[in-house]
Design a protein around this motif. Sequence first.
Motif, short mmCIF file in Angstrom:
data_model
loop_
_atom_site.label_atom_id
_atom_site.label_comp_id
_atom_site.label_asym_id
_atom_site.label_seq_id
_atom_site.Cartn_x
_atom_site.Cartn_y
_atom_site.Cartn_z
N PRO A 145 14.46 -3.19 -1.79
CA PRO A 145 13.32 -3.34 -2.36
C PRO A 145 13.25 -1.89 -3.44
O PRO A 145 13.67 -1.10 -3.14
N ILE A 146 12.84 -2.20 -4.60
CA ILE A 146 12.66 -1.01 -5.47
C ILE A 146 11.04 -0.50 -5.36
O ILE A 146 10.07 -1.29 -5.80
N ARG A 147 11.05 0.75 -5.00
CA ARG A 147 9.57 1.39 -4.67
C ARG A 147 8.89 1.14 -5.98
O ARG A 147 9.33 1.07 -7.20
N ALA A 148 7.41 1.55 -5.80
CA ALA A 148 6.67 1.46 -7.05
C ALA A 148 7.17 2.77 -7.72
O ALA A 148 6.61 2.78 -9.05
N GLU A 200 0.78 -1.48 0.07
CA GLU A 200 0.04 0.09 -0.13
C GLU A 200 0.64 1.37 -0.03
O GLU A 200 0.36 2.48 -0.55
N LYS A 201 2.08 1.17 0.45
CA LYS A 201 2.84 2.56 0.77
C LYS A 201 3.60 2.16 -0.43
O LYS A 201 4.51 3.51 -0.67
N GLY A 202 3.81 1.50 -1.39
CA GLY A 202 4.63 1.54 -2.46
C GLY A 202 6.03 1.38 -2.27
O GLY A 202 6.97 1.31 -3.23
N ILE A 203 6.17 0.55 -0.97
CA ILE A 203 7.71 0.17 -0.87
C ILE A 203 7.83 -1.16 -1.42
O ILE A 203 9.15 -1.53 -1.80
N TYR A 204 6.95 -2.22 -1.42
CA TYR A 204 7.06 -3.40 -2.06
C TYR A 204 6.19 -3.21 -3.56
O TYR A 204 5.11 -2.45 -3.52
N THR A 205 6.77 -3.79 -4.44
CA THR A 205 6.10 -3.78 -5.71
C THR A 205 6.67 -5.27 -6.45
O THR A 205 7.66 -5.65 -6.32
N PRO A 206 5.47 -5.89 -7.30
CA PRO A 206 5.84 -7.12 -7.58
C PRO A 206 6.83 -6.68 -8.72
O PRO A 206 6.62 -5.77 -9.69
N PHE A 207 7.95 -7.77 -9.07
CA PHE A 207 8.76 -7.91 -9.90
C PHE A 207 8.01 -7.86 -11.33
O PHE A 207 7.45 -8.99 -11.30
N VAL A 208 8.16 -7.19 -12.26
CA VAL A 208 7.83 -7.50 -13.67
C VAL A 208 8.80 -7.57 -14.48
O VAL A 208 9.67 -6.92 -14.78
N ASN A 209 8.72 -8.85 -15.18
CA ASN A 209 9.52 -9.16 -16.41
C ASN A 209 8.96 -8.45 -17.46
O ASN A 209 8.13 -9.03 -18.09
N ARG A 210 9.60 -7.61 -18.26
CA ARG A 210 9.13 -7.02 -19.17
C ARG A 210 10.15 -6.86 -20.53
O ARG A 210 11.31 -6.45 -20.30
N GLY A 257 6.93 -11.83 -7.15
CA GLY A 257 7.90 -11.76 -6.12
C GLY A 257 8.23 -10.29 -5.70
O GLY A 257 7.88 -9.30 -6.98
N VAL A 258 8.92 -9.94 -4.65
CA VAL A 258 9.10 -8.59 -4.60
C VAL A 258 10.43 -8.03 -5.36
O VAL A 258 11.35 -8.74 -5.67
N SER A 259 10.02 -6.86 -5.96
CA SER A 259 11.32 -6.38 -6.85
C SER A 259 12.25 -5.72 -6.18
O SER A 259 12.23 -5.03 -5.25
N VAL A 260 13.64 -6.29 -6.22
CA VAL A 260 14.58 -5.84 -5.36
C VAL A 260 15.70 -5.53 -6.22
O VAL A 260 15.91 -5.84 -7.66
N THR A 261 16.59 -4.86 -5.89
CA THR A 261 17.85 -4.70 -6.62
C THR A 261 18.78 -6.03 -6.49
O THR A 261 18.49 -6.66 -5.76
N ALA A 262 20.04 -5.89 -7.40
CA ALA A 262 20.66 -7.22 -7.11
C ALA A 262 21.50 -6.76 -5.95
O ALA A 262 21.06 -5.81 -4.95
N SER A 263 22.36 -7.76 -5.21
CA SER A 263 23.01 -7.56 -3.87
C SER A 263 23.26 -6.23 -3.40
O SER A 263 23.97 -5.56 -4.29
N LYS A 275 17.60 1.62 2.93
CA LYS A 275 17.80 1.31 4.30
C LYS A 275 17.01 -0.09 4.59
O LYS A 275 17.11 -0.62 5.76
N LEU A 276 16.35 -0.73 3.56
CA LEU A 276 15.66 -2.02 3.72
C LEU A 276 16.27 -2.72 2.92
O LEU A 276 17.14 -2.84 1.88
N TYR A 277 16.27 -4.34 3.31
CA TYR A 277 16.73 -5.41 2.66
C TYR A 277 15.54 -6.67 2.62
O TYR A 277 15.00 -6.82 3.62
N VAL A 278 15.44 -7.19 1.50
CA VAL A 278 14.43 -8.31 1.58
C VAL A 278 15.27 -9.51 0.88
O VAL A 278 16.10 -9.70 -0.13
#
Length: 640
Positions: free
Chosen positions: A567-570, A537-547, A557-563, A577-580
């Motif tokens: 999380p990549i926000r909406a 709801e806060k746009g901190i999580y967003t589903p990863f989209v393969n496009r 799955g949660v969209s995240v950066t490489a190591s 400051k967050l790690y998933v």
Amino acid sequence: MQVEAMNSAMRVAIIGSGPRGMSVLERLVARLIEADSRESVEIFLIDDGYIGTGRVWSTEQSPHLLMNTVAQEISAFSGPWDGIEARPGNGPSFAQWWKLHREDYSQFGGYGPRAYYGEYLLYVLSAVERSLPPHVTLDKLSARVESLEEADATQLLYLSNSETLEVDRTVLATGHPSNHLQGFEKTLHDYATRTEGVAFMAGDSVADMNLSEIKPQQKVGIIGMGLTFYDLVAELTMGRGGEFIPQSDGSMRYNASGCEPRIYVGSRSGMPVPARGFNQKPSDYEYHPAIFTSERAFRIIQNGDVHFDRDVLPLLEAEISLVYAETKLRLKKGEDQARRLREYVINHQVDSVEGVSTFAHILGLSHPMAIDLYKLANPFRGCTFPSIDSFNEVLHSLLAADYEEAMRGNVDSPMKAALDVIRNSRSVIRLFVDFGGLHPHSHQNEFLRKFSPVSGFLSAGPPVFRILQLQALIKAGIVTVIGPSVKFEPAVGENGIVMSSPSVQDSTVTVKVVIDGRIPTTDITRDRSSLTQSLLEKGIYTPFVNRKKDVVFETGGVSVTASPFHPIRANQTIADKLYVLGIPTEHTRWFMQSGSSRPHKWIDFMIDADAIATDIVQGGGEKYDSNQVKKQHYATTGTL
């Protein structure tokens, strides 16, 4: 109530204390010891289940629920043990701990009860706590994190005990989800809810299922025949006082207690997950591929437009066929011929099953078999049976053959040795798959829908004795396998759920209870967790989209950066400051359900944990190169 900050201490929250969360804690404390800083650090380890184990590895669960990886291949410490007091970066493997603390290691064929692994994780937690530097504190909070808000430089965590915790860094390692039901599962759930005497149990850890509601002799249906199926069967038989009696011919006989239900089961394939080969490999075993190599993977990836069935699967099947052929050659012609086959394959840059077969034939193997993974996973495809009894007769012969192969071992059975390649190749598969490496259509349909379940089916089986137990239960009439492609539908005209297989005549059975024996898949849009939903709801999580151009696949799955996996926000900014870590990122990355590392080397499990720990200690200033650290670690341990 507000939890006060500890002066100017850096505050770190780890949400989830299962194996992933514990690995971050172990590496974080190891890095803090190594940094030898005097900066105050306060770590909060938070779990709404059992602190240090999570709910899946609870020490209170039944001893009949077993792991599916041999204990000697597992360690929760990030370094080998020197035999002195355990500490971060230096501790016993699960097998070493087990042998020291219990006297029943030999009774389980090397596969530990999950409750034992929970005890081991608590041992790791105790070792970490004893090793905390004076300026580092660890607070264990038994609570659920209901929501998370980002402030300017901190995060506010709202807990189920009405406390609010302000921290500087948050690690989200939340484990298996509980999803809102959809499709036929929702149909069955809704029907059972409004129908007296009928029950539906959604997929979950068996330890968390209320099986006590199932009555003796009651007809129970199970969806799926994976690892959870074996756990369910163990709890509904041995867990109710039944015993398996070894027979002189090597089989088992089941001595019923009379408290068991009557179990009916079916799946898409109609085949229970085959057993893993009896382990013949040392704990420091390394497989070095000849065909399905990371070098080949990088070359293919550079060309772009990667499709799994076209570009990846043929190379993997060629590698599997190579191990099958060289194992047969070693057994029939000796080590030299097997070694020559691998040398020919490498020197001639063979990249196909046909190429492997050609050289195997030259070296004296008359019928090298080409491994067809999908056929192995679906042995009844295209078959029909006149009755359930006739189907179970064929199934019995397949189970007997699987048991025989498994007992030959994962070195001496050509088939089991070959299928171990799937496990040993996961890191190469990830190079192709992770972060949308495949074309979206191929990712969704060829990889996730087809290959991923088949790879798990063929490479992640139960201990071999489970096959003997299943045979004994089928013979005793406790378990009946309905057949392939089993359908579950509300009964018409009576209270119950009907099971039937279109491939087996007269296979209709009406049951009163249906248990979904499948682990819920990762889909953050369906996850019932209030924390997950608040992050969405806060746009901190967003589903990863393969496009790729106009082809789009939203993975769940949660969209995240490489190591180190921020999380990549909406809005496409990075929550640095967050790690998933782990299961929430499944489908963005692959095979995140792994729950341990190896005793002699770091696999991705520990590399990921260390990446996060390093980033926290460095304050996010220097970006983490996981490949470089991996090389450094292998160089130090002599495993590269």
